[in-house]
Design a protein around this motif. Structure first.
Motif: not given
Lengths: 417, 66
Positions: B11-15, B17, A117-119, A367, B56, B58, B26-30, B9, A74, A362
């Motif tokens: 970073r879009g790990h996605g855990r 959502y 990304a997920p999408n 994904h 998370c 982070e 999530d949005d288009d970038e994850g 903080l 971080q 990261r």
């Protein structure tokens, strides 16, 4: 792997700065070992001390616990990604965006982050299932296979090529290239020529794809190379070298790693019928089992950074230019963070593992990797619900110099017609 | 219960959502769309919210228990 006192008269300049509370080790994690040895080593070190100084190569600091490893990730202003292999402080390569620090980093990352990304991953899920189903159907009648070579490498490669928008059948080319590259990358000098040749093959493949896309005015939909050709950074189009760097790093970061994780997950399922049967009965738990395998069977033994500014870090007087190594595999089994850290708990909650790293770098393909692993489990268990590891000798894993992976995983099951 | 996501903080790990799919998206970038926001957690989703926060890597998610 050995933990010994440094040789007398060691000329390492950093050694003089190692404080009394920071134990000194000599640890070379690169040779192949019996499966599990690397995690055992990370566990041992973590319980002795949160920090070490390792006299391996030019010498570098080692962080062993969850909080310290996350802190490393971080704080890119202290721990720069300009160098990521601690025993190679002056690398001849530069991976983009892997080795770019903020704020520049996000410009390059944004070029490709939507792509993974997920999408975007959901878009190709039907094809991923099709690929998995075909590979399992080919293997099922045989009754046995080397899972690592026959499935774990092939499946992620085909899905990866699909998401990039090139023919998945080109896996015939990529599988041997990636194998050859990583045979040399772990530090085996005899394999260096093969490694260079493989890298040349990968690069030439993308040169040819790039050439085909360069003259086109129309953007090809769902085609990453075409997307990069039509992208800009700071209002400038991307040069060929940059595009080739990006494509090469995606290949090197994405395929061998997923292969490694799949091997450990399927070894676990082969050896733990209760977990296997539970996933068959409750397929909704597959994503959680995948996360647990990323935590418990972390293929990143450790991750390196270069110190960008003098800092006192948990008692270690770090100086600009020092290398550090965060033992991600040990962090993910830290009892300070997890209950029963060495157990595989299929439905573990609050699983905040660092298996995909943390901070700005990261894992971009996280994904995608998750989806590939989930699809692999679903499609395999649907056809081959019972299987076991059959071997007369202990399973071996490639050393942690690159990423851990089982060298082979001989699986056997009742052949189906 | 309220849930906040530290936008610096995340970073879009996605855990989050994935684990609290009825609460977060999530949005288009994850990235989670609730970045930098404080949202209300319905009582029947508090367990999901706790799992999301605890998962998370982070530590970007803070829960404010009512």
């Amino acid at each position: 792997m050995t933990t010994t006192e440094p040789a007398p008269g060691n000329p390492l300049d950093i050694s003089a700065r190692v404080p009394a509370g920071c134990p000194v080790i000599h640890l070379d994690a690169s040779p192949p070992r019996e499966v599990g040895s690397h995690w055992q080593k990370a566990n041992e070190l973590r319980e002795i001390s949160p920090t070490f100084f390792n006299t391996h190569a030019q010498g570098y600091w080692v962080f062993t616990r969850y909080d310290e490893v996350r802190e490393m990730y971080q704080h890119p202003e202290i721990f720069s990604s300009e160098v990521i292999i601690p025993w190679d402080p002056e690398p001849a390569y530069r991976f983009v965006p892997t080795q770019i620090d903020p704020p520049e980093h996000s410009k390059y990352r944004q070029l490709i982050s939507r792509w993974f990304a997920p999408n975007a991953v959901k878009r190709i899920a039907p094809q991923a299932h099709e690929i998995g189903r075909r590979l399992v159907a080919d293997l099922a009648p045989k009754g046995s296979c080397d899972f690592v070579a026959d499935f774990a490498m092939r499946m992620p490669t085909e899905i990866f090529l699909t998401i990039l928008g090139v023919p998945h059948s080109d896996a015939d080319l990529f599988v041997p290239w990636v194998e050859d590259f990583f045979a040399g990358f772990g530090g085996d000098l005899e394999q260096q020529e093969t490694m260079v040749a493989a890298l040349g093959g990968i690069k030439q493949y993308w040169v040819d794809v790039l050439e085909a896309r360069r003259g086109e005015t129309e953007l090809r939909e769902n085609d990453l190379v075409s997307h990069l050709v039509h992208s800009t950074v700071d209002d400038q189009p991307l040069g060929d070298d940059l595009i080739l760097d990006i494509l090469t790093v995606l290949v090197l970061a994405g395929l061998d790693t997923t292969r490694g994780q799949l091997g450990y997950l399927f070894r676990h399922l082969a050896e733990n019928p209760d977990d296997r049967h539970r996933l068959i009965a409750e397929p909704g738990l597959i994503p959680s089992a995948v996360e647990e395998s990323l935590r418990l069977y972390t293929i990143i033994f450790g991750d390196g950074r270069i110190v960008a500014q003098d800092t006192d870090f948990h008692g270690c007087p770090l100086r600009k230019g020092d290398m550090v190594y965060g033992l991600v595999s040990g962090a993910n089994r830290d009892p300070r963070m997890y209950e029963n850290p060495d157990d595989f708990i299929v439905d573990r909650v609050a699983n905040n593992h660092l298996g995909f790293a943390g901070g700005p770098h990261r894992c971009l393909g996280a994904h995608l990797a998750r989806m590939v692993m989930q699809v692999a489990v679903e499609e395999w268990l649907a056809v081959i619900p019972d299987f076991e590891v059959v071997t007369q000798t202990p399973l071996m894993e490639r050393g942690g110099g690159a990423m851990l992976t089982l060298c082979t995983l001989p699986l056997s099951w009742e052949a189906t017609a | 219960m309220k849930l906040s996501v530290d936008g610096a903080l995340c970073r879009g790990h996605g855990r989050c959502y994935t684990l609290a799919e009825d609460l977060l998206e999530d949005d288009d970038e994850g990235f989670v769309t609730a970045r930098g926001q404080i949202i209300d957690v319905p009582p029947d989703q508090e367990d999901d919210a706790r799992n999301a926060a605890g998962s998370c890597p982070e530590r970007a998610i803070t829960l404010i228990e009512a």
